[in-house]
Each structure stands twice: as structure tokens, then as C-alpha cells.
Design an enzyme around this catalytic site. Sequence first.
Site: not given
Length: 220
Positions: A119, A122-124
Amino acid sequence: MIRMDTNTPANGPGHTHPGSTLSEMDLRVRALETLLVQKGYIDPAALDVLIETYETRIGPHNGARVVARAWTDPAYRRWLLEDATAAIGSAEGFGFSGRQGEHMVAVENTPDVHNVVVCTLCSCYPWPVLGLPPVWYKSAPYRSRVVIDPRGVIAEFGVQLPASTQIRVWDSTAEIRYLVIPMRPAGTDGWSEAQLARLVTRDSMIGTGLALSPDALAAA
Ligand code: FE
């Protein structure tokens, strides 16, 4: 009960807490929890359920079961590739649904194509099948470098692929979470779904690893 990591190295000089083996971060978390409970903002029992859920119920073992079924059941594999959200989340599938698993897409590794998930924003991450993301997945270096040099980044994870294997990088978004179906290791003919699931690592479902070989599993 919240599990505290008491092995965290001691804090820097002049920043110790006499009589406590908890790290600065543990102490801060504990103080925050105490305050929130005292103010009535959170129910400690509910918090325990949440933590227990992510520690034991939700995690890469869920994704491993999905992959193992795809390896053994051609009809399930087709369903997974066509509609991963249903194949993973519906009651007829595995029922692994919830936050960050609303729109899943499964991508399959072959000798010609290796898939890697990131991602960049961000951090999906697909929580229902993989649990909470590892720290490196959320790090800026991984997020930026895997797009530019995927072959180099996965080599740092120990994955060496033939030059003829194309690497595809999938950028997760708020809408779509990807699950990599690694290649089934050789020497596993006749293995049951449960046996096969033990070969499927978290990293193999992100694309920064491969499924374990039977020898690697035996040595683990
Ligand atoms: Fe994200």
C-alpha cells in the site's frame, strides 16, 4: 488480558522506571488504558475481546486455509480468482469477513508471474485473512522501494526468481485488498488441505515470500 512485552530493552539513561520491567511504550499504553477505563470511555472486557481476536482468531492462518483450498479444489480456486470477497467472506466460503476485507482480490503466482502487494499510500492490508500488518509493510522504505525495484526488495526477503518471471506489484487502496496465492510447492501430491496450509506463510501471501517446501517445514 493485554500481553505486555517485558523483553523490550530498557529505556535510555535517565529514563528508567525503578521496580518496573515494562518499557516506556508499555507504560504509556497501560496509563492510557487505565485513564480511558476510569473515564468510562472503554470497557476493559470489550478491549480484551478485541485484542484476543487479533491475537488468535484473525491472522495468517486464515489466509493459509484459503490458499490450501485453492490448491486442492479447482472449483474453489476459480471462485477465489473470480470473486475473492465472496469466496473468502461469505458463509459458503470461509466466512472470514470484517474490517479491511470488504473488497478482496486474489492474484495467483505462476512460473511466469509473481505478485507482490503493497500500500504505497499508507498500510491497507487484508486483515480478515492476514491479521494485522507487519511493521515493515507499513514502513516508508518498503512502500516506496517495492514499486521501483520489486525484484531487489523481494531478494532482500530471500526470494530469488528466474529472470523470466515477471513481477507484478499491486497497490492496495481503501477499496481493494489483495491476497497472493503462492505456487503450490513440489513434493506435496496427496497432501490434505490441513497439511498444505502449514506451508503457507504470511509473507507468501504478500508476495515477499514463497510457500515453504516440505523440507523447510520439516526443518522448522
Ligand atoms: Fe493504506
